[in-house]
Each structure stands twice: as structure tokens, then as C-alpha cells.
Design an enzyme around this catalytic site. Sequence first.
Site, PDB file in Angstrom:
ATOM      1  N   CYS A  47       0.861  -1.383   0.148  1.00  0.00           N
ATOM      2  CA  CYS A  47      -0.044   0.132  -0.011  1.00  0.00           C
ATOM      3  C   CYS A  47       0.879   1.198  -0.105  1.00  0.00           C
ATOM      4  CB  CYS A  47      -1.025  -0.027   1.212  1.00  0.00           C
ATOM      5  SG  CYS A  47      -1.950  -1.719   1.418  1.00  0.00           S
ATOM      6  N   ARG A  97      -4.758   1.447  -0.773  1.00  0.00           N
ATOM      7  CA  ARG A  97      -4.643   0.210  -0.567  1.00  0.00           C
ATOM      8  C   ARG A  97      -4.528  -0.944  -2.002  1.00  0.00           C
ATOM      9  NH1 ARG A  97      -9.060  -4.279   1.769  1.00  0.00           N
ATOM     10  NH2 ARG A  97      -7.564  -6.088   2.376  1.00  0.00           N
ATOM     11  N   LEU A  98      -3.401  -1.632  -1.551  1.00  0.00           N
ATOM     12  CA  LEU A  98      -3.487  -2.643  -2.658  1.00  0.00           C
ATOM     13  C   LEU A  98      -3.855  -4.085  -2.013  1.00  0.00           C
ATOM     14  CD1 LEU A  98      -2.501  -4.057  -5.458  1.00  0.00           C
ATOM     15  CD2 LEU A  98      -0.127  -4.225  -4.498  1.00  0.00           C
ATOM     16  N   GLY A 151       2.962  -3.170   3.705  1.00  0.00           N
ATOM     17  CA  GLY A 151       3.683  -4.215   3.615  1.00  0.00           C
ATOM     18  C   GLY A 151       2.831  -5.728   3.893  1.00  0.00           C
ATOM     19  N   GLU A 152       3.830  -6.666   4.566  1.00  0.00           N
ATOM     20  CA  GLU A 152       3.280  -7.761   4.813  1.00  0.00           C
ATOM     21  C   GLU A 152       3.877  -8.354   6.193  1.00  0.00           C
ATOM     22  OE1 GLU A 152       0.836  -9.075   3.281  1.00  0.00           O
ATOM     23  OE2 GLU A 152       0.835  -7.804   1.454  1.00  0.00           O
TER      24      GLU A 152
END
Length: 608
Positions: free
Chosen positions: A2, A50-51, A79-80
Amino acid sequence: MCGITGWVDYRTDLTAERDIVLAMTRTLAARGPDGEGLWTDRHAALGHRRLAVIDLDGGTQPMPVVADGHTVAVATYNGEIYNHRELRTELELAGHAFHTRSDTEVLLRAYLEWGAGFVSRLNGMYAIAIWDLRTEVLLLVRDRMGVKPLYYTALADGVLFGSEPKAILAHREFSAAVGPDGLADLLTNLRSPGQSPLRGLREVRPGHLVRVSRSGCTEHRYWSLDAHDHPDDLGTTVRTVRSLLTDIVGRQVMADVSLCTLLSGGLDSSALTALAARTLDTPVRSFALDVTAPAGFTPDPVRSSADAPIAALMAAHLGARHSTIEVGADQLAAQEVFDAVLRARDLPAWGDLDSSLYLLLDRVRQDATVALSGEAADELFGGYRWFHNREAVAADTFPWFARLRGWTPASGGTVLDPTFMRRVVLPHISQRYEEALAEVPRLPSDSPGERRMREVSYLFLSRMLPEMLDRKDRISMAVGLEVRVPFCDHRLVDYVFNAPWGLKAHDGREKSLLRSAVADLLPEVVAQRVKVPYPATQDPGYEHAIRRRFAAIIADRDAPVRPMLDLAAARDALARPVGQTSMQHERLELERIVTMNDWLRRYRPEMT
């Protein structure tokens, strides 16, 4: 993945400033094409693009968390978190109830449970902003290796922050200004951690958090690359590297959207693709880049083989669903592509290396939302040729700048003005080198040779890798593609950094340790392939295009980069036959000057 941004101001009612925060947020639209969010309170405003990758319906941000019926904290995050499932289980056992499947809610509740110390429990790539309504304190957090970018600038009564400089530049209280050090940063890609080329604009350092309160901004380190003994023998080390990589890739292929690998046919990307193929239930999707030329590929001293055929062979070995993306000189030199890269990076570009990456990832995004990529393997395992060049290793500078040691105007080799080189560029490189060398963690037991290789490894990990990660993040996010980098897992980095050089190069070749750990996954031609750098065009048409743009700069007395040039040396460079400088530093320098000129025209920084 994002885009995040925000503004904290302890003397302003930010509920009346939604428009400016919305404008900041929308500069990051490419990073998050799937949604937009804005949250405001009296002294804090957070924006998010947001992605959607995990919990497509439930991961909307900025995300608040409620305790005892009141909102106590809000997060905007990029991130993740790869261990979010384990953390969720631990938090549920502690009494937390979850309302989404998103990792954003996990990190918010982890903050409620453990305070700022929650960051030490995270495994992932992340840039996080959490506003605590109870204390009116903002936390800015960046992952250990700096995979995800996070910039900020302190104000008199607060702070501005964003995933990219463009978000902060959209605010009325910040404008672009650059001094001599900033210009040298832009020309050399050398920045000290935490600094940016723009005056007053900082990055949250990898492995650090910034606490913003009414008392100002304070920075705290929660992780660093440390030196410690490595008791394991070669066999144990090889098995440990393989075990870590298997776990890392297993975590990083998790997604609720389509995933692929960027497959060059080199050791790094082939290993990741093979491990992903073993983990996934369906055939792995892979993409390779082929930079075409009318005469086809010609081996040279730097690139002994072309990527595309070997990538196709590797994909066939795995039964992968593979595509080769071809790009030619006209596409690479197109002004609209150069402009797109400049907008993405907020920095001068690497010429065709950045253009080809943009074109590749733009095509990949049509079929995938997440990609695995091999960044950090060369820095970590000793893949670059400089690791194996005695003169480069012994030079009292960054190995990749060894050719500039002892430079004088009579040395030539550059189109930059000799006075600018002597007073700005060379001192900048020396200063940055001394800063980096002072940071290196050491062991008293290291031999002189081991000590130097530890220094060299640290220089690559702390000074070259950040540029590589920034490049991949910014160009991938410009097309809405999330790129994950398994070799940046901090467990692997810590383990391999502390392995003696004799283990990393145990058979006298580059990346010996990695090769031994994954050789059984690869065809022999891939396992034994010599390291080949990222593809560069061999088409003379591309160099002609760059020379035309460079000649226009020389002819334009108003070109902003012109005062930095040695015009006689510049004309000499143009007089040499096309192709003579291909694959050498001079063509790279011409590209850099061209894109530097573009950057100065676009951003119009105040020169200080």
C-alpha cells in the site's frame, strides 16, 4: 502492499485539514489502486491507499482498534507480516478477539498487548504508523532491512510522513531543497541510513522506530546486524541455509491474490522459483525479461550468457507457467517511460536498467498482484564480482568505487566538472565510506582477512542493498505490483552475515554457500551458471537516443545539470564511436546525467 501518509500537529485542528491530507494520500494512488482511506482526529490525520493482498474484504485502512468501547489506536500500514497467523494465535490466547483476517489488525492488537515492543516480534516487510489516542503519540516503524520505504520531516509542532517523498512534497509546509551533499547523493546513489537527498527529509532507518510526541521526534533502534561467532561447520551451515529458505518461501507465497516469481535463470531467482513450486498446489507462474537487440545477444566480459533462454529452461524443469517479456531499444529510450520511472522513484533513474524493469513489471501486473524476487542474495552471499577482486576488496573505499581512488583531473573517465568532482563528489564518497566503516560490527577473533570481508559484506548490505530495494519497491508499486524479497528475511541475513568468508566461498566461486544449499533443486546448467548482472541493452539504437538527449543538454545553456559538467569531456564522450562505451561506466554516467537533468527540471529544488 500500500501507500501510507499522515500529518501530526499538536497546535492545529486537523479535522479541518482533510483536503490537504487527501491530496497527500492521492499522490500514492499507484501504490494502492484498490481503495482509499482517510482518518482524522484533532491532532492527527492518517491516509492510506490500498493494494488488497490479504483479507480482501476486511483489511480496510486506516484501521482503528477498540478497547472498552473506545477507539484507542489507529494504524495505517504498508507491507506484509509473514508470521501474522502465529501472532494471531498468541494474541487470541491472551484474550484478544479479532474481527478480520488481516495482518493489520494483528499488528494493532500486538501493539495493545506489548506496546512499542511488538515490533521485535514481527517477521515481514513493513512501514507502520500507529496513532495512540490515549497518549497522543505517533509511532513510525520500519522493517529490519528497510524493504518498505518510510519518509518523514519534523515540523515545529509535529511531523509529516509518507511512503514516498511525493506525499510530503504535496504539503504546503515542505518544499524541495538540495545542497551539495544531496547532489552527490543523487549522482552516486550513496546515502547514509536515515538521510535523503532532499534537505530536511529523513527516512526511518531500517530496524528503527520514530516516536513523535509533544516533546518532538526521537529515534529508537530495535534491531541491528550484529557480529557473533558461527560455530557451525560447512555441512551444518548448508543445511541451515536450506531450512531457512524453505521456511521463508513457504511464508511468503501466502496470498489471497495471484502470485508469480521474477525468474532470470540465475541462481537466486531459480532457487526461489523452485522452492515456491514445491510449496504451491498449482504450477508456479514465472516471468523473465529479454532485452532484445537486432544482432541478438553477444557475450561480453560482464555478461557471459543471456537470461531468457536459461530462464525458460529452468521454468520447463519445474513445469512452470512461464512467459518471456521482450523489450527493445525504442521502448527503453521512450521519454514517457523515462518520465514514468522518474515519477515512480522521485530520483534520477538508472537509464535502461530502470526502464526495462518498469516495462517488465507493468506487463507482469496484468497477470499477477504479488511477485517473489531475488534482491539481497548477491549482497548476502557474495555474488558481485567486487567480492572476488583483490584490488576492489583492498581499496580504502566502497569496492564499487575503487576505480575512483587516486582520481585527479588528469585521470579523466568522467564528464563531471573536475572542481565539482574534487570538492563535492569525492569527499562525499569518502565521508560516506568512513561513516559506514565505523558502523561495522566486529569480532576480536576475526583474522585481518576475515575482518575485511566482514566489512565488505556490511558495506554491500547497508549501502548498496538499500538502493536496490528502493528501486524495486518504487518501480513495482508504480504499477500496483507487490514484490516480496525472501533473501531479506532477517533470520537468514543474520545467519549468513556471520558465516566466515571461507564458508561463503568454500569452492572459490561466487555464492558458493547458496549454490550448495539449493543445487539439488536446479538443472546443472543453472546451478553452475556464472553470475550475470541484470540485463542491459546491447542495441546501439538506445545509446544513440541517450547521446541525442545528452547533446541537447550540452547545447542548452539553461539545462539545470549543465554547471556540473566538464563540457570538453562531455563533447569528447559524444565524439567516441557508438558502442565503444557500452557495458562500461561512461554510458551509465551519460544516462545518469540525462535523468538527473530530468529530475532537476521536474522537482525544481531550491539549491542551497
